[in-house]
Scaffold this motif. Structure first.
Motif, PDB file in Angstrom:
ATOM      1  N   VAL A 175      -7.745  -0.182   1.796  1.00  0.00           N
ATOM      2  CA  VAL A 175      -7.359  -1.664   1.764  1.00  0.00           C
ATOM      3  C   VAL A 175      -7.967  -2.506   2.585  1.00  0.00           C
ATOM      4  CG1 VAL A 175      -5.069  -1.026   0.416  1.00  0.00           C
ATOM      5  CG2 VAL A 175      -5.243  -1.473   3.023  1.00  0.00           C
ATOM      6  N   ALA A 176      -8.892  -2.048   3.280  1.00  0.00           N
ATOM      7  CA  ALA A 176      -9.647  -2.863   4.324  1.00  0.00           C
ATOM      8  C   ALA A 176     -10.792  -4.056   3.563  1.00  0.00           C
ATOM      9  CB  ALA A 176     -10.694  -2.251   5.100  1.00  0.00           C
ATOM     10  N   ARG A 226     -18.637  -0.102 -12.309  1.00  0.00           N
ATOM     11  CA  ARG A 226     -18.710  -1.359 -11.688  1.00  0.00           C
ATOM     12  C   ARG A 226     -17.920  -1.269 -10.371  1.00  0.00           C
ATOM     13  NH1 ARG A 226     -21.076  -5.773 -14.571  1.00  0.00           N
ATOM     14  NH2 ARG A 226     -21.215  -5.141 -16.791  1.00  0.00           N
ATOM     15  N   VAL A 227     -17.858  -2.280  -9.740  1.00  0.00           N
ATOM     16  CA  VAL A 227     -17.409  -2.440  -8.360  1.00  0.00           C
ATOM     17  C   VAL A 227     -15.852  -2.768  -8.453  1.00  0.00           C
ATOM     18  CG1 VAL A 227     -17.671  -3.421  -6.056  1.00  0.00           C
ATOM     19  CG2 VAL A 227     -19.458  -2.874  -7.277  1.00  0.00           C
ATOM     20  N   ILE A 228     -15.168  -1.795  -7.590  1.00  0.00           N
ATOM     21  CA  ILE A 228     -13.772  -2.219  -7.563  1.00  0.00           C
ATOM     22  C   ILE A 228     -13.490  -2.503  -6.126  1.00  0.00           C
ATOM     23  CG2 ILE A 228     -11.475  -1.277  -7.643  1.00  0.00           C
ATOM     24  CD1 ILE A 228     -12.698  -1.409 -10.230  1.00  0.00           C
ATOM     25  N   ARG A 229     -12.507  -3.620  -5.637  1.00  0.00           N
ATOM     26  CA  ARG A 229     -12.404  -4.131  -4.458  1.00  0.00           C
ATOM     27  C   ARG A 229     -10.815  -4.210  -4.228  1.00  0.00           C
ATOM     28  NH1 ARG A 229     -16.875  -5.978  -1.494  1.00  0.00           N
ATOM     29  NH2 ARG A 229     -15.643  -6.027   0.433  1.00  0.00           N
ATOM     30  N   GLY A 230     -10.524  -4.188  -2.890  1.00  0.00           N
ATOM     31  CA  GLY A 230      -9.011  -4.594  -2.451  1.00  0.00           C
ATOM     32  C   GLY A 230      -8.021  -3.463  -2.340  1.00  0.00           C
ATOM     33  N   GLY A 231      -8.350  -2.416  -3.020  1.00  0.00           N
ATOM     34  CA  GLY A 231      -7.265  -1.411  -2.920  1.00  0.00           C
ATOM     35  C   GLY A 231      -6.024  -1.664  -3.419  1.00  0.00           C
ATOM     36  N   GLY A 232      -5.130  -0.529  -3.713  1.00  0.00           N
ATOM     37  CA  GLY A 232      -4.050  -0.707  -4.655  1.00  0.00           C
ATOM     38  C   GLY A 232      -2.761  -0.170  -3.804  1.00  0.00           C
ATOM     39  N   TRP A 233      -1.476  -0.206  -4.684  1.00  0.00           N
ATOM     40  CA  TRP A 233      -0.439   0.118  -3.962  1.00  0.00           C
ATOM     41  C   TRP A 233      -0.197   1.456  -3.503  1.00  0.00           C
ATOM     42  CZ3 TRP A 233       1.673   4.117  -6.573  1.00  0.00           C
ATOM     43  CH2 TRP A 233       1.637   4.174  -7.632  1.00  0.00           C
ATOM     44  N   SER A 234      -1.261   2.412  -4.102  1.00  0.00           N
ATOM     45  CA  SER A 234      -1.290   3.779  -3.871  1.00  0.00           C
ATOM     46  C   SER A 234      -2.020   4.106  -2.671  1.00  0.00           C
ATOM     47  CB  SER A 234      -1.540   4.797  -4.990  1.00  0.00           C
ATOM     48  OG  SER A 234      -2.516   4.499  -5.645  1.00  0.00           O
ATOM     49  N   CYS A 263       0.783  -1.207   0.117  1.00  0.00           N
ATOM     50  CA  CYS A 263       0.047   0.008  -0.075  1.00  0.00           C
ATOM     51  C   CYS A 263       1.031   1.246   0.019  1.00  0.00           C
ATOM     52  CB  CYS A 263      -0.892   0.044   1.275  1.00  0.00           C
ATOM     53  SG  CYS A 263      -0.030   0.070   2.728  1.00  0.00           S
ATOM     54  N   SER A 264       0.320   2.382   0.139  1.00  0.00           N
ATOM     55  CA  SER A 264       0.830   3.584   0.049  1.00  0.00           C
ATOM     56  C   SER A 264       2.337   3.703   0.959  1.00  0.00           C
ATOM     57  CB  SER A 264       0.275   4.885   0.541  1.00  0.00           C
ATOM     58  OG  SER A 264      -0.380   4.420   1.882  1.00  0.00           O
ATOM     59  N   HIS A 265       2.315   2.888   2.068  1.00  0.00           N
ATOM     60  CA  HIS A 265       3.319   2.888   3.287  1.00  0.00           C
ATOM     61  C   HIS A 265       4.426   2.133   2.746  1.00  0.00           C
ATOM     62  CE1 HIS A 265      -0.301   4.227   5.301  1.00  0.00           C
ATOM     63  NE2 HIS A 265       0.244   4.904   5.733  1.00  0.00           N
ATOM     64  N   ASN A 266       4.435   1.271   1.919  1.00  0.00           N
ATOM     65  CA  ASN A 266       5.411   0.381   1.691  1.00  0.00           C
ATOM     66  C   ASN A 266       5.747  -0.213   0.159  1.00  0.00           C
ATOM     67  OD1 ASN A 266       3.422  -1.499   1.165  1.00  0.00           O
ATOM     68  ND2 ASN A 266       4.251  -3.121   2.849  1.00  0.00           N
ATOM     69  N   SER A 267       5.144   0.434  -0.661  1.00  0.00           N
ATOM     70  CA  SER A 267       5.011   0.001  -2.197  1.00  0.00           C
ATOM     71  C   SER A 267       6.062   0.597  -3.141  1.00  0.00           C
ATOM     72  CB  SER A 267       3.638   0.275  -2.761  1.00  0.00           C
ATOM     73  OG  SER A 267       3.763   1.591  -2.991  1.00  0.00           O
ATOM     74  N   GLU A 268       6.592   1.644  -2.644  1.00  0.00           N
ATOM     75  CA  GLU A 268       7.641   2.670  -3.225  1.00  0.00           C
ATOM     76  C   GLU A 268       6.980   2.980  -4.587  1.00  0.00           C
ATOM     77  OE1 GLU A 268      11.127   0.049  -3.484  1.00  0.00           O
ATOM     78  OE2 GLU A 268      11.663   0.463  -1.508  1.00  0.00           O
ATOM     79  N   ASN A 269       5.673   3.251  -4.464  1.00  0.00           N
ATOM     80  CA  ASN A 269       4.822   3.864  -5.594  1.00  0.00           C
ATOM     81  C   ASN A 269       4.802   2.874  -6.980  1.00  0.00           C
ATOM     82  OD1 ASN A 269       4.236   6.237  -4.198  1.00  0.00           O
ATOM     83  ND2 ASN A 269       6.055   7.280  -4.665  1.00  0.00           N
ATOM     84  N   THR A 270       4.831   1.755  -6.792  1.00  0.00           N
ATOM     85  CA  THR A 270       4.742   0.835  -7.985  1.00  0.00           C
ATOM     86  C   THR A 270       4.048  -0.693  -7.614  1.00  0.00           C
ATOM     87  OG1 THR A 270       6.203  -0.302  -9.800  1.00  0.00           O
ATOM     88  CG2 THR A 270       7.170  -0.372  -7.501  1.00  0.00           C
TER      89      THR A 270
END
Length: 129
Positions: free
Chosen positions: A103-104, A89-97, A31-38
């Motif tokens: 991301v809950a 449409r529905v989007i779930r899971g959250g992403g790297w940013s 997520c945003s805290h550990n992904s290094e923006n990728t």
């Protein structure tokens, strides 16, 4: 998957905020805290109790359902298949940013079907009858 199938697979029998507990834990997600923006290759973090990787974070996942912010107020309690109409449409899971709340396991949002981006993916599923 439908949104209900996605959440069932994500939660893997848990009822906590995340499938591993109630606090963000970088051992399970990008997520945003550990992904290094990728994005990152699947399987580098710990799986959920069903053995599924990256159900939270890394990339958001498309669901088959159309989006209605109020759908679950009156939906069937068992295997809801989403509204029959809607532009998103529905989007779930959250992403790297995304931040912790995005991301809950229960977090959901919408995108138009033609939208695309480096933060969106999908999960192949096999229906068993």
């Amino acid at each position: 998957p439908t949104e209900a199938e996605w959440e069932y697979a994500c939660r893997a029998g848990t009822t906590t905020k995340f499938y591993w507990g109630d606090e963000e834990n970088g051992e399970y997600l990008w997520c945003s805290h550990n992904s290094e923006n990728t994005t990152h290759p699947v399987g580098q973090k710990l799986p959920n109790l069903f053995g599924l990787f990256d159900m939270s974070g890394n990339v958001c996942e498309w669901c088959a359902d159309r989006y209605d912010a109020n759908y679950y107020k009156d939906s069937p309690a068992r295997n809801p298949i989403g509204p029959t109409a809607g532009k998103e449409r529905v989007i779930r899971g959250g992403g790297w940013s995304d931040e912790k709340d995005q991301v809950a396991s229960a977090f959901r949002y919408e995108l138009k079907p033609l939208e695309k981006g480096y933060f969106i993916g999908f999960r192949c599923v096999k229906t068993v009858k």
